[in-house]
Design a protein around this motif. Structure first.
Motif, short mmCIF file in Angstrom:
data_model
loop_
_atom_site.label_atom_id
_atom_site.label_comp_id
_atom_site.label_asym_id
_atom_site.label_seq_id
_atom_site.Cartn_x
_atom_site.Cartn_y
_atom_site.Cartn_z
N VAL A 3 55.46 -16.80 63.88
CA VAL A 3 55.20 -15.14 63.70
C VAL A 3 53.99 -15.12 62.87
O VAL A 3 54.01 -15.79 61.74
CB VAL A 3 56.13 -14.31 62.94
CG1 VAL A 3 56.13 -13.00 62.73
CG2 VAL A 3 57.81 -14.78 63.73
N THR A 4 52.90 -14.40 63.50
CA THR A 4 51.73 -14.22 62.79
C THR A 4 51.46 -12.66 62.60
O THR A 4 51.55 -11.98 63.47
CB THR A 4 50.45 -14.83 63.56
OG1 THR A 4 50.68 -15.99 64.04
CG2 THR A 4 49.26 -14.46 63.11
N ASP A 8 44.07 -8.21 56.99
CA ASP A 8 42.81 -8.35 56.54
C ASP A 8 42.63 -8.99 55.38
O ASP A 8 43.27 -8.40 54.44
CB ASP A 8 42.11 -6.83 56.67
CG ASP A 8 40.59 -6.85 56.28
OD1 ASP A 8 40.08 -7.94 56.95
OD2 ASP A 8 40.15 -6.06 55.86
N PRO A 9 41.82 -10.10 54.84
CA PRO A 9 40.90 -10.67 55.57
C PRO A 9 41.25 -11.63 56.60
O PRO A 9 40.50 -12.06 57.40
CB PRO A 9 39.98 -10.93 54.38
CG PRO A 9 41.00 -11.47 53.49
CD PRO A 9 42.10 -10.51 53.51
N GLU A 10 42.63 -12.22 56.45
CA GLU A 10 42.72 -13.29 57.22
C GLU A 10 44.37 -13.19 58.08
O GLU A 10 44.95 -12.71 57.06
CB GLU A 10 42.59 -14.59 56.81
CG GLU A 10 43.31 -14.97 55.63
CD GLU A 10 42.78 -16.34 54.99
OE1 GLU A 10 43.48 -17.28 55.26
OE2 GLU A 10 41.59 -16.43 54.41
N PRO A 11 44.48 -13.67 59.03
CA PRO A 11 46.11 -13.65 59.41
C PRO A 11 47.17 -14.43 58.60
O PRO A 11 46.52 -15.57 57.99
CB PRO A 11 46.13 -14.24 60.83
CG PRO A 11 44.92 -14.40 61.08
CD PRO A 11 43.84 -14.34 60.07
N VAL A 12 48.32 -13.94 58.50
CA VAL A 12 49.09 -14.95 57.71
C VAL A 12 50.43 -15.54 58.99
O VAL A 12 50.64 -14.50 59.83
CB VAL A 12 49.99 -14.11 56.82
CG1 VAL A 12 51.02 -14.83 55.93
CG2 VAL A 12 48.82 -13.54 55.64
#
Length: 51
Positions: A3-4, A8-12
């Motif tokens: 699951v993504t 912001d600022p980057e995906p988890v």
């Protein structure tokens, strides 16, 4: 299963293993929900892509 969340600022991302069908069956049977599960099965794969 992966699951993504596109934050912001980057995906988890989170990665987990799915339990076997027998594990679901036993747990839902004990809780009294197995008939409802069989009548309304969940999606097994849902894919959404960021544009």
């Amino acid at each position: 299963m992966r699951v993504t969340a596109f934050l912001d600022p980057e995906p988890v991302s989170f990665v987990a293993n799915l339990p076997r069908r027998e594990v679901y069956a036993e747990a839902l049977s004990r809780a009294g929900f197995w008939d409802a599960y069989e009548a309304n099965p969940p999606f097994e794969l849902l894919t959404a892509r960021r544009p």
